[in-house]
Design a protein around this motif. Structure first.
Motif, short mmCIF file in Angstrom:
data_model
loop_
_atom_site.label_atom_id
_atom_site.label_comp_id
_atom_site.label_asym_id
_atom_site.label_seq_id
_atom_site.Cartn_x
_atom_site.Cartn_y
_atom_site.Cartn_z
N GLY A 23 0.79 -1.21 0.00
CA GLY A 23 0.00 0.00 0.00
C GLY A 23 0.83 1.27 0.00
O GLY A 23 0.27 2.36 -0.08
N GLY A 24 2.14 1.13 0.11
CA GLY A 24 2.99 2.31 0.01
C GLY A 24 3.91 2.53 1.19
O GLY A 24 4.62 3.53 1.26
N ASP A 58 -2.99 -5.41 -4.99
CA ASP A 58 -2.63 -4.61 -6.16
C ASP A 58 -3.84 -3.83 -6.68
O ASP A 58 -3.75 -2.63 -6.97
CB ASP A 58 -2.09 -5.50 -7.28
N VAL A 59 -4.96 -4.52 -6.82
CA VAL A 59 -6.17 -3.87 -7.34
C VAL A 59 -6.65 -2.78 -6.38
O VAL A 59 -7.13 -1.72 -6.81
CB VAL A 59 -7.28 -4.93 -7.57
N THR A 60 -6.51 -3.03 -5.09
CA THR A 60 -6.93 -2.03 -4.10
C THR A 60 -6.02 -0.80 -4.13
O THR A 60 -6.48 0.33 -3.96
CB THR A 60 -6.90 -2.65 -2.69
N ALA A 61 -4.73 -1.04 -4.37
CA ALA A 61 -3.77 0.07 -4.35
C ALA A 61 -3.73 0.86 -5.66
O ALA A 61 -3.41 2.05 -5.65
CB ALA A 61 -2.37 -0.47 -4.03
N LEU A 62 -4.05 0.22 -6.79
CA LEU A 62 -3.90 0.87 -8.09
C LEU A 62 -4.63 2.22 -8.20
O LEU A 62 -4.06 3.18 -8.73
CB LEU A 62 -4.37 -0.07 -9.20
N PRO A 63 -5.88 2.35 -7.74
CA PRO A 63 -6.56 3.64 -7.90
C PRO A 63 -5.82 4.81 -7.25
O PRO A 63 -5.88 5.94 -7.75
CB PRO A 63 -7.92 3.41 -7.23
N SER A 64 -5.12 4.55 -6.15
CA SER A 64 -4.40 5.63 -5.46
C SER A 64 -3.21 6.12 -6.26
O SER A 64 -2.72 7.23 -6.03
CB SER A 64 -3.92 5.15 -4.08
N PHE A 65 -2.73 5.29 -7.21
CA PHE A 65 -1.53 5.65 -7.98
C PHE A 65 -1.81 5.69 -9.48
O PHE A 65 -0.88 5.67 -10.28
CB PHE A 65 -0.41 4.64 -7.70
N TRP A 66 -3.07 5.77 -9.86
CA TRP A 66 -3.46 5.62 -11.25
C TRP A 66 -2.81 6.67 -12.14
O TRP A 66 -2.88 7.86 -11.88
CB TRP A 66 -4.98 5.70 -11.39
N ALA A 74 8.04 1.06 -16.56
CA ALA A 74 7.14 -0.05 -16.25
C ALA A 74 7.11 -1.05 -17.40
O ALA A 74 7.14 -2.27 -17.18
CB ALA A 74 5.73 0.48 -15.96
N ARG A 75 7.06 -0.55 -18.63
CA ARG A 75 7.01 -1.44 -19.80
C ARG A 75 8.25 -2.31 -19.87
O ARG A 75 8.17 -3.53 -20.10
CB ARG A 75 6.87 -0.61 -21.07
N LEU A 76 9.44 -1.71 -19.65
CA LEU A 76 10.67 -2.49 -19.69
C LEU A 76 10.69 -3.58 -18.63
O LEU A 76 11.06 -4.73 -18.89
CB LEU A 76 11.87 -1.56 -19.50
N LEU A 77 10.28 -3.23 -17.42
CA LEU A 77 10.31 -4.20 -16.34
C LEU A 77 9.30 -5.32 -16.58
O LEU A 77 9.58 -6.49 -16.29
CB LEU A 77 10.02 -3.50 -15.01
N ILE A 78 8.15 -4.98 -17.12
CA ILE A 78 7.13 -6.01 -17.38
C ILE A 78 7.59 -6.95 -18.50
O ILE A 78 7.51 -8.18 -18.38
CB ILE A 78 5.79 -5.36 -17.73
N TYR A 166 7.81 6.46 -8.32
CA TYR A 166 8.46 5.19 -7.98
C TYR A 166 7.43 4.18 -7.46
O TYR A 166 7.35 3.05 -7.95
CB TYR A 166 9.54 5.44 -6.94
N GLN A 167 6.65 4.59 -6.47
CA GLN A 167 5.68 3.68 -5.87
C GLN A 167 4.62 3.26 -6.90
O GLN A 167 4.23 2.09 -6.98
CB GLN A 167 5.00 4.33 -4.66
N SER A 168 4.16 4.21 -7.70
CA SER A 168 3.14 3.92 -8.70
C SER A 168 3.65 2.92 -9.73
O SER A 168 2.91 2.02 -10.16
CB SER A 168 2.71 5.21 -9.41
N THR A 169 4.91 3.08 -10.14
CA THR A 169 5.48 2.18 -11.13
C THR A 169 5.61 0.76 -10.58
O THR A 169 5.30 -0.22 -11.27
CB THR A 169 6.86 2.69 -11.59
#
Length: 246
Positions: A23-24, A58-66, A74-78, A166-169
């Protein structure tokens, strides 16, 4: 599988801990929950219980960092992480419980050493093959122990991202990798009726821990959190390695 009040209390604490970290607050220490559960149940069962809960977090946290993430990073890491997930799945097919305990314990101790070692990253490096390599390692360690954070963190810190980016990524990257892990986990029999039922009972602790982590991110010094985390990970990692070898 979770057949006593004490085991449920331990699992609830581990799940709450994972939610707080993802959650951060705690920067990548969520995987300690899997290490903790692996002390009292087969490692594959611990991984199977935690993955749906991590996906819920993850789903719960995503809206806070959308949309506050760095998409190129993010694309490279994924993209690098997906082959790492495949490598983890291949190892999983030939590893027994003791090998998994050894891997989880070794990653736990490596995480502590990495966080405690003096490190001055080279700021603002250009994204490229380093991001792919970091993603590969993250995908592999995430599959075998839900511990993909350290290698991704080294790369993202070197990119010089601000705290929120950083946290959002990291939230976006590990949401994607956790979704990718769910398919081979299913084929490998990591998910069972017992692990899914346990996850259902623990879901409120995952959601509650996530919101608590968002709050703690703003209020509580992380040094206190990490102090407790390092001690717990050191003892847990050492015990898992001892059990695997003995």
């Amino acid at each position: 599988m979770i057949d006593s009040i004490w085991l449920f209390a331990l699992a609830a604490l581990a799940t709450l801990f994972a939610g707080v970290s993802k959650g951060g607050f705690g920067s990548g220490a969520a995987f300690a929950s899997s290490a903790l559960l692996a002390l009292v149940m087969p490692p594959a069962a611990a991984l199977g219980i935690m993955l749906p809960l991590l996906m819920l977090i993850d789903v719960t946290a995503l809206p806070s960092f959308w949309r506050r993430w760095s998409w190129p990073d993010a694309r490279l890491l994924i993209l690098g992480g997906l082959p790492g997930v495949v490598l983890g799945a291949v190892l999983f097919t030939v590893a027994n419980d003791d090998v998994l305990r050894l891997l989880i314990g070794a990653v736990a101790l490596t995480f502590v050493l990495w966080r405690l070692a003096p490190y001055t990253p080279s700021r603002h490096i250009e994204p490229g093959w380093l991001g792919g390599v970091a993603g590969l390692v993250s995908g592999f360690t995430s599959f075998v122990s839900h511990a993909g954070g350290p290698s991704a963190a080294v790369y993202l810190l070197a990119r010089g991202l601000d705290k929120t980016t950083y946290q959002s990524t990291t939230v976006l990257v590990f949401w994607a990798l956790n979704v990718a892990k769910a398919v081979p986990y299913g084929f490998l029999g990591v998910f069972t009726a017992e692990t899914l039922l346990a996850g259902l009972w623990l879901a409120p602790f995952a959601v509650g821990g996530t919101f608590l982590g968002v709050w703690a991110h703003r209020i509580i010094p992380e040094r206190l959190f990490f102090g407790v985390t390092y001690v717990m990970l050191t003892l847990t990692g050492a015990k898992l390695i001892w059990d695997a070898l003995v």
